[in-house]
Design a protein around this motif. Structure first.
Motif, PDB file in Angstrom:
ATOM      1  N   GLU A 189      -0.970 -42.538 -37.995  1.00 38.50           N
ATOM      2  CA  GLU A 189      -0.170 -43.544 -39.415  1.00 38.50           C
ATOM      3  C   GLU A 189       0.594 -42.591 -40.440  1.00 38.50           C
ATOM      4  O   GLU A 189       1.787 -42.846 -39.891  1.00 38.50           O
ATOM      5  CB  GLU A 189      -0.988 -44.381 -40.664  1.00 38.50           C
ATOM      6  N   ALA A 190      -0.035 -40.388 -39.953  1.00 40.21           N
ATOM      7  CA  ALA A 190       0.683 -40.107 -41.079  1.00 40.21           C
ATOM      8  C   ALA A 190       2.161 -39.783 -39.980  1.00 40.21           C
ATOM      9  O   ALA A 190       3.043 -39.678 -40.881  1.00 40.21           O
ATOM     10  CB  ALA A 190       0.359 -39.033 -41.057  1.00 40.21           C
ATOM     11  N   ILE A 191       2.175 -39.488 -39.206  1.00 41.25           N
ATOM     12  CA  ILE A 191       2.576 -39.042 -37.448  1.00 41.25           C
ATOM     13  C   ILE A 191       3.872 -40.002 -37.795  1.00 41.25           C
ATOM     14  O   ILE A 191       4.561 -39.259 -37.712  1.00 41.25           O
ATOM     15  CB  ILE A 191       1.665 -38.122 -36.341  1.00 41.25           C
ATOM     16  N   THR A 192       3.823 -40.986 -37.393  1.00 38.83           N
ATOM     17  CA  THR A 192       4.524 -41.813 -37.697  1.00 38.83           C
ATOM     18  C   THR A 192       5.413 -42.186 -38.489  1.00 38.83           C
ATOM     19  O   THR A 192       6.537 -42.784 -38.681  1.00 38.83           O
ATOM     20  CB  THR A 192       4.015 -43.087 -37.132  1.00 38.83           C
ATOM     21  N   SER A 193       5.148 -42.009 -39.788  1.00 37.26           N
ATOM     22  CA  SER A 193       5.667 -41.650 -40.646  1.00 37.26           C
ATOM     23  C   SER A 193       6.580 -40.826 -40.796  1.00 37.26           C
ATOM     24  O   SER A 193       8.002 -41.482 -41.451  1.00 37.26           O
ATOM     25  CB  SER A 193       4.595 -41.617 -42.426  1.00 37.26           C
ATOM     26  N   ALA A 194       5.529 -39.574 -40.691  1.00 41.59           N
ATOM     27  CA  ALA A 194       6.867 -37.970 -40.500  1.00 41.59           C
ATOM     28  C   ALA A 194       7.852 -38.046 -39.768  1.00 41.59           C
ATOM     29  O   ALA A 194       9.570 -38.454 -39.363  1.00 41.59           O
ATOM     30  CB  ALA A 194       6.184 -37.113 -40.472  1.00 41.59           C
ATOM     31  N   GLN A 195       7.941 -38.792 -38.873  1.00 43.11           N
ATOM     32  CA  GLN A 195       8.921 -39.312 -37.901  1.00 43.11           C
ATOM     33  C   GLN A 195       9.731 -40.354 -38.201  1.00 43.11           C
ATOM     34  O   GLN A 195      11.230 -39.880 -37.353  1.00 43.11           O
ATOM     35  CB  GLN A 195       7.909 -39.905 -35.855  1.00 43.11           C
ATOM     36  N   ARG A 196       9.696 -41.851 -39.029  1.00 41.48           N
ATOM     37  CA  ARG A 196      10.719 -42.193 -39.207  1.00 41.48           C
ATOM     38  C   ARG A 196      11.478 -41.248 -40.588  1.00 41.48           C
ATOM     39  O   ARG A 196      12.767 -41.757 -40.539  1.00 41.48           O
ATOM     40  CB  ARG A 196       9.803 -43.320 -40.008  1.00 41.48           C
TER      41      ARG A 196
END
Length: 84
Positions: free
Chosen positions: A48-55
């Protein structure tokens, strides 16, 4: 000895508490004193944190260096004020 601050993890600008129940001690390398505890997040929380950072990266990378520095100092001052 000061009380050890237990941290959460941040996703999309929102601080959350991990469901893992496990924490990692963050120590002052010069004294060995525990300064804080951070969550040992679950695989799902990490994803979830990685996806948020990518966005966030797309818009963040378009900012000028000066604007990024401005945001980082703002974050620093905000976190220092919260510690007092």
């Amino acid at each position: 000895m000061a009380e050890v601050k237990r941290m959460g993890y941040c996703v999309d600008g929102e601080w959350k508490q991990s469901t893992s129940g496990k924490y990692i001690s963050i120590t002052d390398s010069s004294t060995g004193e525990v300064m804080a505890e951070v969550p040992s997040c679950t695989v799902e929380e990490c994803e979830e944190a990685i996806t948020s950072a990518q966005r966030a990266f797309e818009s963040w990378s378009q900012l000028s260096m000066a604007k990024r520095v401005q945001y980082m100092f703002c974050l620093l001052y905000t976190s220092d004020a919260a510690d007092e």
